[in-house]
Design an enzyme around this catalytic site. Structure first.
Site: not given
Ligand code: 6GU
Length: 267
Positions: A35, A67, A89, A91-92, A119, A206-207, A230, A242
């Site tokens: 991302s 993306h 991903h 989650y899609e 990310a 998430m990847s 973050n 996001h």
């Molecule tokens: Cl805090 N969690 C997850 N699952 N994915 C992220 C994230 C946090 N920050 C960027 N991608």
């Protein structure tokens, strides 16, 4: 890394089409960008060919914001680099095959090295937004595997010690961390983040984990690089979104790209 007898007809098909479109019989190394990393791609090099993932059989059009779904064939220092701008991903909801099709196609196209970027949320004390972190190991919390049948693949040193050492030689300030891959698409609760900390997790996202497993099973050397976009839930006092993830990616893209370029040159 010993090449395996692994073969995947869908990946072979996509690799054949890639060779046809690019005119390159093989690619040597693949870079998957997460991302907000698009500007980093430009630092790796200028594409000789740009195609859409939809030009290749078996690729789902990535749905997440940030993306673009492009694939670049980039000549770098005598190597042919396959840059994937975006990924599918879990989650899609398209299942696990499209998540790993990119790395499998890369390996079928000849890539012996797969570089995965993402990310991530930072968990470890002292981690700062905008900091790149080498993935030293992962915890797969998706409860899924891209492998089927009796594929008992060893994941010791999944994230190549050789490539991590090369990266630290390029940038000695680089830290390493353990990445936990969750299915998403929601972020974690503060209680989940406290639990993950006790598990020894430094980064959450998430990847990457399923792609790393698929790439290793296909015989590739794997490298992982997270950008801390973050701090994880409950650590900054701010809610997560996001857009902040994308913004941090944009801000650090050029530094990330330069690091990737240097790594590709020596890998
Ligand atoms: Cl805090 N969690 C997850 N699952 N994915 C992220 C994230 C946090 N920050 C960027 N991608």
């Amino acid at each position: 890394m010993t090449p395996t007898t692994f073969s995947d007809p869908a990946a072979e098909n996509a690799a054949a089409r890639l060779a046809e479109i690019t005119g390159a019989a093989r690619h040597d190394l693949a870079v998957v960008l997460g991302s907000g990393w698009q500007p980093a791609a430009e630092e790796i090099g200028s594409p000789e060919t740009e195609l859409s993932m939809s030009d290749l059989p078996g690729f789902a059009e990535p749905g997440a914001v940030g993306h673009s779904g492009k694939v670049w064939s980039v000549p770098v220092a005598g190597k042919r680099v396959l840059v994937m701008l975006g990924r599918t991903h879990l989650y899609e909801g398209k299942g696990i095959e499209p998540v790993v099709h990119g790395v499998r196609t890369a390996v079928a196209a000849g890539c012996r090295t797969v570089v995965l970027t993402n990310a991530a949320g930072g968990l470890r004390e002292g981690m700062a937004v905008g900091q790149p972190v080498l993935i030293s190991d992962h915890i797969n919390l998706t409860a899924r595997s891209p492998l089927v049948g009796a594929t008992f693949v060893d994941l010791t040193d999944l994230y190549s010690p050789r490539l991590r050492k090369l990266a630290r030689e390029i940038d000695p300030s680089l830290q390493e961390g353990v990445y936990a891959g969750l299915p998403g698409p929601h972020f974690e609760t503060p209680a989940e983040i406290r639990m993950l900390r006790t598990f020894g997790v430094d980064l959450v996202g998430m990847s990457t984990v399923l792609e790393a497993i698929a790439a290793r099973a296909a015989g590739a050397e794997v490298f992982g690089l997270s950008l801390v976009t973050n701090l994880a839930a409950g650590l900054s006092g701010q809610p997560l979104n996001h857009e902040e993830v994308l913004e941090a990616g944009r801000a650090s893209a050029s530094r990330m790209g330069k690091l990737l370029r240097s790594l590709v040159e020596v890998a």
